[in-house]
Scaffold this motif. Structure first.
Motif, PDB file in Angstrom:
ATOM      1  N   PRO A 109      -4.971  -4.248  -1.377  1.00 23.77           N
ATOM      2  CA  PRO A 109      -5.398  -5.573  -1.827  1.00 23.77           C
ATOM      3  C   PRO A 109      -6.481  -6.192  -0.952  1.00 23.77           C
ATOM      4  N   THR A 110      -6.791  -5.564   0.188  1.00 28.00           N
ATOM      5  CA  THR A 110      -7.831  -6.085   1.078  1.00 28.00           C
ATOM      6  C   THR A 110      -9.105  -5.273   0.900  1.00 28.00           C
ATOM      7  N   GLU A 111     -10.174  -5.650   1.574  1.00 30.40           N
ATOM      8  CA  GLU A 111     -11.436  -4.939   1.475  1.00 30.40           C
ATOM      9  C   GLU A 111     -11.422  -3.653   2.282  1.00 30.40           C
ATOM     10  N   ARG A 112     -10.465  -3.480   3.169  1.00 29.21           N
ATOM     11  CA  ARG A 112     -10.374  -2.274   3.979  1.00 29.21           C
ATOM     12  C   ARG A 112      -9.563  -1.213   3.240  1.00 29.21           C
ATOM     13  N   MET A 113      -9.883   0.053   3.455  1.00 30.29           N
ATOM     14  CA  MET A 113      -9.110   1.124   2.840  1.00 30.29           C
ATOM     15  C   MET A 113      -7.764   1.235   3.522  1.00 30.29           C
ATOM     16  N   ALA A 114      -6.766   1.678   2.765  1.00 29.58           N
ATOM     17  CA  ALA A 114      -5.425   1.844   3.309  1.00 29.58           C
ATOM     18  C   ALA A 114      -5.338   3.129   4.115  1.00 29.58           C
ATOM     19  N   VAL A 115      -4.306   3.228   4.940  1.00 27.04           N
ATOM     20  CA  VAL A 115      -4.017   4.443   5.695  1.00 27.04           C
ATOM     21  C   VAL A 115      -2.745   5.046   5.112  1.00 27.04           C
ATOM     22  N   ALA A 116      -2.809   6.298   4.700  1.00 26.93           N
ATOM     23  CA  ALA A 116      -1.688   6.933   4.010  1.00 26.93           C
ATOM     24  C   ALA A 116      -0.481   7.083   4.925  1.00 26.93           C
ATOM     25  N   GLY A 117       0.668   6.711   4.417  1.00 23.57           N
ATOM     26  CA  GLY A 117       1.955   6.836   5.080  1.00 23.57           C
ATOM     27  C   GLY A 117       3.014   6.603   4.021  1.00 23.57           C
ATOM     28  N   PRO A 118       4.276   6.730   4.344  1.00 20.15           N
ATOM     29  CA  PRO A 118       5.328   6.560   3.331  1.00 20.15           C
ATOM     30  C   PRO A 118       5.250   5.238   2.588  1.00 20.15           C
ATOM     31  N   ASP A 119       5.050   4.140   3.314  1.00 20.35           N
ATOM     32  CA  ASP A 119       5.030   2.822   2.669  1.00 20.35           C
ATOM     33  C   ASP A 119       3.789   2.636   1.806  1.00 20.35           C
ATOM     34  N   SER A 120       2.597   2.992   2.333  1.00 20.13           N
ATOM     35  CA  SER A 120       1.363   2.773   1.570  1.00 20.13           C
ATOM     36  C   SER A 120       1.307   3.677   0.343  1.00 20.13           C
ATOM     37  N   ARG A 121       1.829   4.875   0.458  1.00 21.41           N
ATOM     38  CA  ARG A 121       1.852   5.753  -0.726  1.00 21.41           C
ATOM     39  C   ARG A 121       2.753   5.179  -1.809  1.00 21.41           C
ATOM     40  N   ALA A 122       3.902   4.659  -1.413  1.00 21.35           N
ATOM     41  CA  ALA A 122       4.816   4.067  -2.395  1.00 21.35           C
ATOM     42  C   ALA A 122       4.195   2.824  -3.038  1.00 21.35           C
TER      43      ALA A 122
END
Length: 492
Positions: A109-122
């Motif tokens: 939801p922010t302008e920065r890309m996410a970092v993959a991990g269990p929570d962000s993938r879900a």
């Protein structure tokens, strides 16, 4: 003759190997002629480096209104996006983009890309499950968004997955070409078409400029597995930039460098001069894989000794990063691109089997293209003739994928003779499915090689003058020495 240059690094260690296959004989007294070779590059043992590689991924999903008809398309796209996210390696930076008449980053939801991990993938999978089909199709805008996201990352490996069911209808004329020019060399993109309304020529242009692979997903239910496979391939990349360096001698010219397996991509215009007679050609990121490249160098016999080996060029591999890897990648020694001048036509007219194989695929691609273009122009007879040639060539090459897709366009009476009939009422989806893979190829292998004809047996070397002649020769054409009959029987 094939000339292999391997690399060290220990058993199982990361390494690149190179194999140059060519006919070394050219006709003397014919002026400037082209010399062709196939360079096979294999990368092995890169798995440990891939697990440590820093990469960034953008998943672009077409959410235009046409994706709702039928509803299985948008449902399949939701599952495919979630599946691709699930394959992301921990630490991978990623974003999910909704493509309509504009591009919108829906995760994170922010302008920065996410970092993959269990929570962000879900979280990303949950967002993917809520994608809604509404709006237009502006593929240039989607790619521009992916470019902006990836350009902000300092990761050496950048990649995008793109899915669409439509044509680039809501961008300004020429916008797609402009955006592709800006994106070229910045990231790699694999593109897939689904449904009936997309344009094979657009997806092929995207894949060609961005060093990816374009293809069709014929059945909506296959999309999830296709996205898993594509993302797994992206996660296996370890070397961000492997380049082919070609250095040619004075008097010779480099005509072209093309990737010919797994897809045909002309790299010639992307070459960067690195010396007076030297160029480097980018091939993109690599994992454990094999690719083939077609090189063509001109040769002039003036001043060269006849019958002796002459080096036209040198072909080497160059990598960029990981510069300080704990386990460095071993590179092969440069491959010499050599020729011998001869007036023996049996030697100079040979076509190396690797070169012949990919020339056959290039002809197959032209036949598929010609048939699709003729059918779109409303010329079914011309389409039938072109697709008949394509069926014959695909049959000869053992290209089962192309044959399967052509059989959705034509009924095949005799594949060996190319006898076909165009099916009535062809769907746009089936046409696109064949058209988009016109630049795909099968890899030449020794096992698939037909039994060699007599002229491919070992050359006969004259004991008097040292001249090489074809295996079928009875007499040395240079000094007149008569060769004995071959051991298997009397000479032909």
């Amino acid at each position: 003759m094939d000339r292999a240059n391997g690399a060290g690094g220990g058993p199982g260690g990361p390494a690149l190997t190179a194999l140059l296959g060519q006919n070394h004989y050219l006709p003397a007294g014919s002026g400037t002629v082209p010399a062709h070779a196939i360079l096979t590059v294999e990368a092995e043992g890169l798995g440990p480096l891939a697990r440590r590689a820093e990469s960034a991924e953008v998943i672009v999903i077409d959410c235009s209104g046409s994706m709702s008809s039928p509803g299985t398309k948008i449902a399949a796209a939701r599952r495919a996006a979630a599946a691709a996210v699930d394959v992301l390696r921990d630490g991978t930076r990623f974003a999910l983009v909704e493509g309509t008449d504009r591009a919108r980053v829906v995760y994170p939801p922010t302008e920065r890309m996410a970092v993959a991990g269990p929570d962000s993938r879900a979280d990303a999978a949950h967002v993917a499950s809520g994608l809604v089909a509404a709006g237009g199709t502006a593929i240039a805008g989607w790619l521009d968004c992916a470019h902006r996201l990836l350009a902000a990352q300092d990761t050496p490996i950048r990649h995008a997955l793109l899915l669409t069911d439509g044509r680039n209808e809501h961008d300004r004329p020429g916008e797609l070409e402009r955006v592709l020019a800006e994106c070229a060399g910045r990231f790699r993109c694999d593109a897939r078409g689904i449904g009936e309304g997309w344009a094979a020529t657009e997806l092929r242009a995207i894949a060609a400029r961005l060093h990816g692979v374009a293809d069709a997903v014929v059945d909506d239910s296959d999309l999830e597995a296709e996205f898993r496979t594509m993302m797994a391939g992206a996660m296996a990349k370890a070397l961000p930039d492997v380049r082919i360096r070609v250095s040619v001698r004075d008097g010779s010219e480099l005509r072209f460098v093309k990737q010919v397996f797994p897809t045909e991509q002309d790299l010639t215009a992307e070459g960067v001069r690195t010396g007076k007679r030297s160029w480097e050609f980018p091939t993109g990121a690599w994992g454990d894989e094999s690719r083939d490249f077609h090189l063509c160098v001109t040769a002039d016999p003036e001043g060269d000794p006849q019958g002796e080996e002459v080096r036209l060029a040198s072909v080497a591999l160059v990598t960029a990063g990981p510069e300080a890897a704990a386990t460095p990648v071993a590179l092969p020694e440069p491959c010499p691109f050599t020729v011998r001048w001869t007036d023996d036509r049996a030697l100079s007219t040979r076509v190396h089997p690797r070169v012949a194989h990919y020339d056959g695929h290039a002809e197959l691609g032209r036949a598929v293209n010609a048939g699709c273009e003729a059918y779109e122009r409303g010329e079914p007879d011309a389409a039938e003739a072109a697709w008949g040639r394509a069926v014959r060539l695909a049959h000869e090459l053992g290209d089962e994928k192309t044959l399967r897709r052509l059989r959705r366009l034509v009924t095949v009476a005799d594949p060996a003779r190319g006898e076909v009939r165009v099916r009535p009422g062809l769907s746009a989806g089936d046409l696109n499915a064949a058209w988009v893979t016109a630049d795909h190829s099968t890899q030449w292998t020794e096992e698939a090689r037909p039994s060699p004809p007599p002229e491919e047996a070992p050359d006969r070397v004259c004991p008097d003058c040292g001249r090489s002649s074809a295996a079928s020769a009875n007499v040395c054409t240079q000094c007149g020495h008569r060769f004995p009959p071959p051991p298997s029987g009397p000479s032909a």
